[in-house]
Design an enzyme around this catalytic site. Structure first.
Site, PDB file in Angstrom:
ATOM      1  CB  ILE A 571      -0.937   0.006   1.233  1.00  0.00           C
ATOM      2  CG1 ILE A 571      -1.891  -1.178   1.149  1.00  0.00           C
ATOM      3  CG2 ILE A 571      -1.694   1.318   1.340  1.00  0.00           C
ATOM      4  CD1 ILE A 571      -2.727  -1.400   2.379  1.00  0.00           C
ATOM      5  CB  VAL A 706     -14.084   0.527   6.779  1.00  0.00           C
ATOM      6  CG1 VAL A 706     -15.270  -0.358   6.413  1.00  0.00           C
ATOM      7  CG2 VAL A 706     -13.817   0.463   8.267  1.00  0.00           C
ATOM      8  CG  ASP A 775      -9.126  -7.662   7.937  1.00  0.00           C
ATOM      9  OD1 ASP A 775      -8.325  -6.945   8.575  1.00  0.00           O
ATOM     10  OD2 ASP A 775      -9.574  -7.383   6.809  1.00  0.00           O
ATOM     11  CE  LYS A 779     -11.554  -4.345   6.257  1.00  0.00           C
ATOM     12  NZ  LYS A 779     -11.487  -5.141   5.052  1.00  0.00           N
TER      13      LYS A 779
END
Ligand code: ADP
Ligand code: ASP
Ligand code: MG
Length: 919
Positions: A571, A706, A775, A779
């Site tokens: 990222i 999110v 995960d 969120k």
């Protein structure tokens, strides 16, 4: 008629007696015999070097050694009086130290003078650069009994000798060198006297330090003459008469100086005069100076005495900048300044001009132009009466804010007490106590009630000031009428200057909000009625950052942000590449400038003071990367004071990094992240972080936590902020699980679909990290908390898709091998669903009404939007009071480095717009 040398003998004699009668507290005299020798130093009795008449004297020369003429010396009757022609035919030029710093530069100055087309010119010259400092060092060393004054004096001699050898020849050279040697010999003797006495009076030091100007004027006039121009050299001690004032300043006596100028000119008529800057005489003919940087003042006084057309101050910058260019690289040249603006700028620390320069020229409306000797093409800054600031349509032509300047090394004194309110004479008592210790009050701020009076003085004067106040107000303190006399050390003043600034609505607001955004605490504020200046006092360590913040608010239309990127992995790497590709457009179209000052991984980091070249950050990281150190990283990224805003972008999934956000925000560092750890970590820490974010002007954005680049948080916040009530949030939050269930349609076993997803790179290296549902739970908790629920991660029941026996499998490979054994259960559930016209979807739900959250596999009708998904899309449905029947749905790719980095990037731009970038 008195000869110059006999006056200097008289003067030197005075100086020596001065030493003998010096302060009884100073160090004991070493050797009276030596001193006596000095008192009868043969030079004092040397024959006159020249007469005070100009005829018969080499016009290039003058008596360097204290040729102080007295006004009452009668002119030789036989000399025909030449009237001084005053007015527009004269132009004054002043060349600063750097302009005459080397022989080449002196030649260049001579060239400029020769080419200047004015009918008559007077050139004021400073000492060669660094020479005045060296001369002050001589005094300091000698009176501290440090022998090295001798080598410093040798260096002074060498500098001028080699310059002269370079510039002059023949008679010009020999006459300069003989005088130089003579002066150095005299100085040696005087310094020896100072050394023995351990003390130098002010007049003694003024005499010594003024030699720099005497030598440079001599050198320059000789070079001009060499160029064939008739040129006279003026020792301004013969002309300028000044009276000392109490505050280490001098006031020119224009009347007496005018008389002496007439006399001097009648003896030395010329259309081209080179004059010494900085030096002058007292009315008693004792040499003195106009104090540090005083040559600008000399030029202005000369301008007034000659009623000149213009005074040009030549220096090493293109003019007056909107801020000190050494502190603010983006500072811009100001085309014009009014006299008042120039005065305010220089008073508050813009040392491009001596503050006292303005008054003499202002009296006669003589413009000053500041120009760069090293860049003749730059027109410079014109300082004159204020020019109309509006055009014919009444539109303001220029910004009400012109420039910024700072003064360091100050202390604030705060005198406080309820007993002061309304008591006449309090302020007068305070400031008379301050005056008694001779301190210079730079600014004053007082609450209207006189409940508290606060003022700034130089740090080195504050001790004396506070003891004077304490003794003056002892009784009031004891009686409790005064609560305290507090000293706040280590302060700086930041002055914002501009004509009519204070009467323009919104200027102060912009100023203070720029300071607030840079997280700078203001200790005191003063705004004079003159409307030219708003002054704030800040902590010294904040001063440059404050200066840059306000400067960029008014001058940098672009919003400049210093960035630190943590985690240049998938990222982070994609973000850096996007920043690289978009930087130019952002700068050009939106005036946003993003500078990546640091990139750190867990092992190495790359730092830069000006911004990393993003076209090769990967190579640079390999070549120039140093050992990663989070503290150093943050310090360097944030400590870079020329950029007012800092943001740290955390692209890791690391809890430790997330635990640092609170401290960073407290330091005024904005934080942007796709890392879920902070918002889904312990509730208490999360609440603390959000509370801090709300209290400060520091921003914390986490859109990409999110749904990657999808506008999920933004949508939710928009609903909440506009007063909607969230009832329920339900969605497919995992791109991996979305892909798996979108493809688990009965053609292949569940384990085959997982394998396919793994091979296509949709899963984490260990697919259990996706299948466990943690995960998704993170969120869910982020959205739940955003909706106001106070839940911990452990409050969310999570249905894991990892079969119980495989949770302990040693490796991902082993897990993948074993997974087919457990296909049966899910195959059965899928068939049951299908039989009822349903599909299986792995979802997270925030049930706001019941204050619960859950993560589980659910069945949805084939027509339901969740059943229509393809690929790895996310879909999130907000059911709210406004969107009750038809939920508000956000859908799109919700995983992958590119879109996640895009989400982070959009947060960065949001930050820029919050910081004032145009939309
Ligand atoms: P000189 O020796 O020519 O008198 P100074 O060093 O006294 O030169 O003044 C010029 C210097 O003033 C510049 O080199 C610059 O660094 C500094 N300076 C500080 N503030 C300003 C400002 N606002 N605009 C221009 N120069 C400034
Ligand atoms: N030479 C003197 C100084 O350095 C005066 C000046 O340059 O303005 O202070
Ligand atoms: Mg100067």
């Amino acid at each position: 008629m008195a000869s110059a040398s006999s006056i200097s003998s008289y003067y030197l004699h005075n100086l020596c007696s001065n030493i003998l009668q010096r302060d009884p507290n100073s160090k004991p005299r070493k050797n009276i015999t030596t001193l006596n020798k000095i008192r009868t130093f043969p030079l004092l009795h040397r024959p006159p070097i020249c007469s005070s008449r100009w005829e018969g004297r080499d016009s290039s020369t003058f008596n360097i050694f204290a040729s102080v003429a007295s006004a009452d010396i009668e002119l030789d009757e036989t000399v025909e009086k030449v009237q001084l022609p005053k007015g527009d035919t004269w132009s004054i030029h002043k060349f600063g130290g750097t302009c005459v710093g080397t022989s080449e530069r002196i030649r260049n100055v001579a060239d400029i003078i020769v080419k200047d087309g004015s009918e008559r010119k007077l050139v004021v010259v400073s000492a060669m650069s660094k020479v005045t400092d060296m001369m002050y060092a001589l005094i300091f060393k000698a009176q501290s009994r440090d022998d090295s004054y001798i080598s410093t004096l040798d260096a002074v001699l060498e500098k001028h000798k080699s310059t002269a050898l370079d510039l002059l020849e023949g008679d010009g050279l020999s006459s300069f060198l003989s005088r130089l040697h003579q002066d150095i010999g005299n100085l040696k003797a005087m310094l020896r006297a100072i050394y023995i006495a351990g003390h130098a009076t002010e007049s003694f030091s003024d005499f010594v330090v003024g030699h720099g100007e005497l030598w440079s004027a001599q050198l320059l006039s000789s070079v001009v003459q060499k160029n064939g121009l008739d040129c006279k050299c003026m020792d301004t001690r013969d002309v300028l008469v000044v009276n000392p004032t109490s505050s280490n300043q001098v006031d020119p006596d224009f009347l007496e100086s005018g008389k002496r100028l007439e006399k001097w000119y009648s003896e030395n008529p010329s259309n081209m005069i080179v004059a010494t800057g900085f030096i002058a005489s007292t009315p008693q003919n004792i040499p003195t100076t106009l104090k540090r940087d005083g040559s600008d003042f000399s030029a202005a006084i000369m301008g007034a005495l000659f009623r000149a057309r213009q005074v040009t101050i030549w220096t090493d910058v293109d003019g007056v900048y909107s801020a000190d260019p050494r502190k603010v690289s983006e500072a811009v040249i100001l085309k014009t300044l009014s006299y008042q603006e120039a005065w305010e700028m220089s008073y508050f620390g813009a040392n491009v001009l001596h503050p006292r320069t303005i008054i003499p020229v202002m009296t006669y409306d003589i413009p000053i132009v500041i120009r760069n000797i090293f860049n003749l093409s730059a027109p410079g800054t014109m300082i004159c009466q204020s020019i109309g600031s509006e055009d014919e349509n009444g539109q303001r032509l220029e910004s009400p804010v012109k420039g910024f300047a700072t003064i360091d090394n100050l202390a604030l004194v705060n005198v406080e007490g309820t007993g002061m309110a309304g008591v006449p004479g309090t302020a007068s008592a305070i400031f008379s106590a301050v005056k008694d210790v001779g301190a210079n009050v730079i600014m004053i701020s007082q609450a209207s009630s006189e409940h508290s009076v606060c003022f700034a003085v130089p740090e080195n004067e504050v001790k004396a000031v506070s003891s004077a106040l304490e003794s003056r107000f002892r009784q009031a303190l004891d009686a409790g009428r005064l609560s305290q006399i507090a000293v706040i050390s280590n302060c700086s003043i930041l002055a914002t200057v501009g004509q009519k600034m204070a009467s323009t609505p919104g200027v102060s607001a912009s100023l203070f909000s720029a300071l607030a955004k840079a997280n700078i605490n203001i200790r005191a504020i003063a705004q004079g009625c003159s409307e030219y200046n708003v002054t704030v006092v800040v902590n010294r360590e904040d001063c440059i950052r404050a200066l840059r913040a306000v400067h960029s608010r008014f001058y940098l239309s672009r919003t400049t942000i210093a960035m630190g990127i943590i985690g240049p992995g998938l990222i982070g790497g994609a973000l850096l590449d996007q920043l690289r590709d978009q930087a130019a457009v952002l700068k050009e179209k939106f005036n946003i400038e993003l500078r990546v000052m640091g990139i750190t991984g867990s092992r190495t980091m790359l730092l830069s003071d000006v911004g990393i070249d993003l076209s090769k950050w990967r190579d640079l990281q390999m070549e120039k990367g140093e050992k990663a150190d989070m503290q150093k990283f943050v310090q360097r990224v944030h400590g870079n004071h020329f950029i007012p805003n800092t943001v740290i972008v955390d692209c890791t999934a690391d809890s430790y990094v997330a635990s640092r956000y609170y401290d960073w925000l407290r330091q005024g560092i904005h934080v942007i992240t796709p890392n879920k750890k902070a918002n889904s970590g312990p509730l208490e820490q999360y609440l603390k972080l959000r509370a801090l974010q709300r209290q400060s002007y520091t921003h914390y954005f986490y859109e990409a936590t999110v749904g990657a680049g999808l506008p999920i948080i933004k949508t939710l916040q928009g609903l909440l902020e506009t007063g909607d009530k969230i009832l329920r949030i339900e969605g497919i939050f995992s791109g991996t699980l979305s892909y798996i269930f979108n493809n688990f349609v009965g053609t292949r076993a569940f384990s085959d679909v997982v394998k396919e997803a793994k091979e296509a790179g949709y899963t984490e290296p260990d697919p259990r990290d996706d299948l466990s549902g943690t995960d998704v739970a993170r969120k869910v908790i982020i959205l739940a908390r955003e909706s106001g629920l106070k839940l911990e991660l452990s409050d969310i029941p999570v249905q894991s898709l990892v079969p119980e026996p495989l949770k302990a499998s040693a490796s991902a490979e082993e897990f993948m091998q074993q997974l087919p054994k457990f296909d049966q259960d899910l195959t059965k559930r899928r068939q049951e669903a299908e039989a009822a016209g349903d599909v299986l979807r792995y979802v997270g739900v925030v049930d706001v009404i019941n204050q619960k959250g859950i993560v589980e596999l659910r069945r949805y009708k084939k027509e339901h939007p969740f059943a229509q998904l393809t690929g790895s899309d996310n879909i999130i449905a907000f059911t709210t009071q406004r969107y009750e029947k038809q939920p508000l749905i956000v859908r799109g790719p919700g995983a992958g480095a590119e879109v996640t980095a895009g989400g982070v990037f959009s947060d960065i731009l949001r930050l820029a717009s919050y910081l004032g970038a145009p939309s």
